[in-house]
Design a protein around this motif. Structure first.
Motif, PDB file in Angstrom:
ATOM      1  N   SER A  65       4.632  46.311  47.403  1.00  0.00           N
ATOM      2  CA  SER A  65       3.785  45.110  47.297  1.00  0.00           C
ATOM      3  C   SER A  65       3.439  44.561  48.676  1.00  0.00           C
ATOM      4  CB  SER A  65       4.486  44.028  46.466  1.00  0.00           C
ATOM      5  OG  SER A  65       4.582  44.402  45.105  1.00  0.00           O
ATOM      6  N   ALA A  66       4.453  44.460  49.527  1.00  0.00           N
ATOM      7  CA  ALA A  66       4.241  43.907  50.871  1.00  0.00           C
ATOM      8  C   ALA A  66       3.349  44.820  51.703  1.00  0.00           C
ATOM      9  CB  ALA A  66       5.583  43.698  51.563  1.00  0.00           C
ATOM     10  N   ALA A  67       3.611  46.128  51.653  1.00  0.00           N
ATOM     11  CA  ALA A  67       2.844  47.071  52.461  1.00  0.00           C
ATOM     12  C   ALA A  67       1.386  47.133  52.008  1.00  0.00           C
ATOM     13  CB  ALA A  67       3.481  48.459  52.394  1.00  0.00           C
ATOM     14  N   LEU A 142       3.655  49.159  42.300  1.00  0.00           N
ATOM     15  CA  LEU A 142       2.649  50.182  42.001  1.00  0.00           C
ATOM     16  C   LEU A 142       1.317  49.552  41.613  1.00  0.00           C
ATOM     17  CD1 LEU A 142       4.971  52.610  40.028  1.00  0.00           C
ATOM     18  CD2 LEU A 142       3.800  53.159  42.178  1.00  0.00           C
ATOM     19  N   ILE A 143       1.370  48.476  40.839  1.00  0.00           N
ATOM     20  CA  ILE A 143       0.126  47.783  40.464  1.00  0.00           C
ATOM     21  C   ILE A 143      -0.562  47.210  41.699  1.00  0.00           C
ATOM     22  CG2 ILE A 143      -0.782  45.752  39.250  1.00  0.00           C
ATOM     23  CD1 ILE A 143       1.385  46.337  37.067  1.00  0.00           C
ATOM     24  N   ASP A 144       0.229  46.624  42.605  1.00  0.00           N
ATOM     25  CA  ASP A 144      -0.352  46.075  43.832  1.00  0.00           C
ATOM     26  C   ASP A 144      -0.972  47.177  44.686  1.00  0.00           C
ATOM     27  OD1 ASP A 144       0.279  43.459  43.213  1.00  0.00           O
ATOM     28  OD2 ASP A 144       2.176  43.475  44.314  1.00  0.00           O
ATOM     29  N   ALA A 154      -0.781  55.865  42.131  1.00  0.00           N
ATOM     30  CA  ALA A 154       0.059  54.710  41.816  1.00  0.00           C
ATOM     31  C   ALA A 154      -0.216  54.216  40.409  1.00  0.00           C
ATOM     32  CB  ALA A 154      -0.168  53.593  42.832  1.00  0.00           C
ATOM     33  N   LEU A 155      -1.492  54.186  40.031  1.00  0.00           N
ATOM     34  CA  LEU A 155      -1.849  53.766  38.674  1.00  0.00           C
ATOM     35  C   LEU A 155      -1.295  54.748  37.647  1.00  0.00           C
ATOM     36  CD1 LEU A 155      -3.378  51.834  36.792  1.00  0.00           C
ATOM     37  CD2 LEU A 155      -5.422  53.243  37.142  1.00  0.00           C
ATOM     38  N   GLY A 156      -1.373  56.031  37.936  1.00  0.00           N
ATOM     39  CA  GLY A 156      -0.842  57.038  37.014  1.00  0.00           C
ATOM     40  C   GLY A 156       0.653  56.892  36.794  1.00  0.00           C
ATOM     41  N   VAL A 157       1.388  56.629  37.876  1.00  0.00           N
ATOM     42  CA  VAL A 157       2.842  56.481  37.764  1.00  0.00           C
ATOM     43  C   VAL A 157       3.190  55.246  36.947  1.00  0.00           C
ATOM     44  CG1 VAL A 157       4.989  56.099  39.041  1.00  0.00           C
ATOM     45  CG2 VAL A 157       3.293  57.711  39.927  1.00  0.00           C
ATOM     46  N   VAL A 158       2.516  54.137  37.200  1.00  0.00           N
ATOM     47  CA  VAL A 158       2.870  52.901  36.501  1.00  0.00           C
ATOM     48  C   VAL A 158       2.438  52.955  35.034  1.00  0.00           C
ATOM     49  CG1 VAL A 158       0.813  51.469  36.976  1.00  0.00           C
ATOM     50  CG2 VAL A 158       3.075  50.405  36.817  1.00  0.00           C
ATOM     51  N   ILE A 159       1.385  53.671  34.726  1.00  0.00           N
ATOM     52  CA  ILE A 159       0.986  53.834  33.321  1.00  0.00           C
ATOM     53  C   ILE A 159       2.060  54.622  32.559  1.00  0.00           C
ATOM     54  CG2 ILE A 159      -0.607  55.136  31.835  1.00  0.00           C
ATOM     55  CD1 ILE A 159      -2.892  54.109  33.597  1.00  0.00           C
ATOM     56  N   GLU A 184      17.798  38.031  32.631  1.00  0.00           N
ATOM     57  CA  GLU A 184      16.688  37.908  33.593  1.00  0.00           C
ATOM     58  C   GLU A 184      15.858  39.188  33.617  1.00  0.00           C
ATOM     59  OE1 GLU A 184      15.906  36.448  38.201  1.00  0.00           O
ATOM     60  OE2 GLU A 184      17.867  37.276  37.663  1.00  0.00           O
ATOM     61  N   HIS A 185      14.539  39.040  33.510  1.00  0.00           N
ATOM     62  CA  HIS A 185      13.661  40.217  33.408  1.00  0.00           C
ATOM     63  C   HIS A 185      12.449  40.140  34.333  1.00  0.00           C
ATOM     64  CE1 HIS A 185      12.783  37.276  30.192  1.00  0.00           C
ATOM     65  NE2 HIS A 185      11.523  37.511  30.485  1.00  0.00           N
ATOM     66  N   GLY A 186      12.525  39.246  35.326  1.00  0.00           N
ATOM     67  CA  GLY A 186      11.443  39.180  36.301  1.00  0.00           C
ATOM     68  C   GLY A 186      10.119  38.831  35.663  1.00  0.00           C
ATOM     69  N   GLY A 187       9.047  39.367  36.207  1.00  0.00           N
ATOM     70  CA  GLY A 187       7.695  39.073  35.716  1.00  0.00           C
ATOM     71  C   GLY A 187       7.141  40.183  34.846  1.00  0.00           C
ATOM     72  N   MET A 188       7.944  40.697  33.911  1.00  0.00           N
ATOM     73  CA  MET A 188       7.467  41.808  33.082  1.00  0.00           C
ATOM     74  C   MET A 188       6.240  41.426  32.261  1.00  0.00           C
ATOM     75  SD  MET A 188       8.942  44.685  33.614  1.00  0.00           S
ATOM     76  CE  MET A 188       8.184  45.514  32.214  1.00  0.00           C
ATOM     77  N   ASN A 189       6.156  40.168  31.804  1.00  0.00           N
ATOM     78  CA  ASN A 189       4.947  39.795  31.054  1.00  0.00           C
ATOM     79  C   ASN A 189       3.719  39.801  31.958  1.00  0.00           C
ATOM     80  OD1 ASN A 189       5.788  37.468  32.435  1.00  0.00           O
ATOM     81  ND2 ASN A 189       5.543  36.092  30.676  1.00  0.00           N
ATOM     82  N   GLU A 190       3.878  39.352  33.198  1.00  0.00           N
ATOM     83  CA  GLU A 190       2.760  39.376  34.150  1.00  0.00           C
ATOM     84  C   GLU A 190       2.345  40.813  34.467  1.00  0.00           C
ATOM     85  OE1 GLU A 190       1.651  38.031  38.726  1.00  0.00           O
ATOM     86  OE2 GLU A 190       3.723  38.394  38.144  1.00  0.00           O
ATOM     87  N   ALA A 191       3.318  41.698  34.699  1.00  0.00           N
ATOM     88  CA  ALA A 191       2.995  43.089  35.032  1.00  0.00           C
ATOM     89  C   ALA A 191       2.216  43.761  33.912  1.00  0.00           C
ATOM     90  CB  ALA A 191       4.282  43.868  35.325  1.00  0.00           C
ATOM     91  N   MET A 192       2.647  43.532  32.660  1.00  0.00           N
ATOM     92  CA  MET A 192       1.937  44.135  31.532  1.00  0.00           C
ATOM     93  C   MET A 192       0.552  43.517  31.355  1.00  0.00           C
ATOM     94  SD  MET A 192       3.705  46.589  30.399  1.00  0.00           S
ATOM     95  CE  MET A 192       4.542  46.926  31.928  1.00  0.00           C
ATOM     96  N   ALA A 193       0.434  42.210  31.622  1.00  0.00           N
ATOM     97  CA  ALA A 193      -0.881  41.564  31.563  1.00  0.00           C
ATOM     98  C   ALA A 193      -1.802  42.142  32.638  1.00  0.00           C
ATOM     99  CB  ALA A 193      -0.734  40.051  31.732  1.00  0.00           C
TER     100      ALA A 193
END
Length: 343
Positions: A65-67, A142-144, A154-159, A184-193
């Motif tokens: 994400s940072a890179a 990966l989304i970032d 990156a999109l292929g891996v995250v899909i 605790e599950h982080g931002g999993m709803n945001e990632a899927m959105a």
């Protein structure tokens, strides 16, 4: 970001020092836990700190994400080559597991969860230390990378990783799913959105909605503050995900959750610098004491993300006033100006 170029000043200095640190970090060492979880010998030893614990593997996601963000503003090709290498490494490790799983810890915790018969506590799920929280960082990274650099792999891996999550959680009833979210599950709803926004695959939208923790979000939708005693940064990403879902669905309940939460936290639960919490937890409204564990930086980072959503809906000056105060006093102050490392 392509419309903004920093010329000089403290943010330019911070950017340069941050880029230097991102290039300094060794992708092979960041990837070591992922190799180990796939029962492979890593190319180099893993880092210490958090990476030596059972939540290892999340740092490679943070780094991505940072890179990717840094590359989007600097176009530094050395950094881009490292990003491509990291994505290729994740793709390789993922190819070793036919389910599509890749992370820095064994899949066995999730395999147990997907049976529906699992133990759960605030920071423990099926005997694992916040597994969704840790793997979420890889999803987000990966989304970032895809969003900011256009890296198709990156999109292929995250899909594939999202399809693994969808297939596994399909085994859970809604009651079991909500019970799972106690941990605790982080931002999993945001990632899927976010993934739904990219792909328009309804599976990911449905999963984003399922990843909304009703025990926390439902009271917020009714303007009820039940945050006292709760781990602060666990809750903020849930609300960011709700904000993303409002932008996708137009459901006003999601909007109300986000706006009420923001008002409660910034006006009744924050210190003057813009940070919140003590000992990582919310205290009584307007009565949080100061101490050496006051104001976790993660919380402020996530509150800034939430503020960006709200400002996009309504250009209130109070949103930018808060953003500026927290950015200068807490986020900028959290970076060591000599090494670029963060507290």
């Amino acid at each position: 970001m392509k419309n903004v170029t920093l010329l000089n000043g403290i943010f330019k200095e911070s950017q340069e020092k941050g880029k230097e640190y991102l290039i300094y970090l060794d992708v092979d060492r960041l990837m070591a836990p992922c190799y180990e979880s796939a029962l492979q010998t890593p190319k180099k030893p893993r880092y210490g700190g958090w990476e030596s614990t059972p939540i290892s593997g999340h740092s490679v996601g943070h780094w991505l994400s940072a890179a990717a963000t840094m590359y989007s503003v600097t176009r530094d090709e050395e950094l881009n080559h490292k990003i491509e290498y990291a994505v290729n490494e994740l793709a390789y490790v993922q190819s070793l597991d036919e389910s599509g799983y890749v992370s820095g810890f064994p899949r066995t915790y999730f395999d147990k969860v997907f049976t529906g018969d699992f133990e759960v506590e605030n920071f423990s799920l099926a005997g694992g230390w916040v597994p969704w929280y840790s793997i979420h960082k890889i999803y987000a990274g990966l989304i970032d990378v895809y969003t900011l650099t256009g890296n198709q792999k990156a999109l292929g891996v995250v899909i594939k990783l999202a399809d693994w999550a969808k297939k596994g959680t399909d085994n859970l009833s809604d009651e079991q799913f909500q019970r799972m979210l106690i941990c605790e599950h982080g931002g999993m709803n945001e990632a899927m959105a976010d993934l739904y926004t990219i792909t328009k695959n309804q599976d990911y939208l449905k999963l984003a909605i399922r990843f909304c923790h009703n025990a926390i979000l439902e009271p917020l939708s009714r303007d009820v503050d039940e945050l006292e005693g709760k781990h602060a940064n666990t809750q903020i990403p849930k609300v960011i995900g709700a904000a993303s879902l409002y932008e996708i669905t137009g459901n006003e309940q999601y909007k109300n959750m986000a706006e009420f939460f923001w008002n409660e936290v910034t006006k009744n639960r924050s210190y003057i610098i813009g940070g919140n919490s003590i000992g990582e937890h919310f205290g009584p409204i307007n009565k949080e004491t100061l101490g050496i564990t006051t104001a976790e930086t993660c919380n402020t980072y996530n509150m800034l993300k939430l503020t960006e959503h709200l400002f996009a809906w309504n250009h209130k000056s109070e949103y930018m006033d808060y953003y500026e105060r927290a950015l200068y006093n807490h986020i900028l102050a959290s970076q060591d100006p000599e090494s670029g490392m963060k507290t």
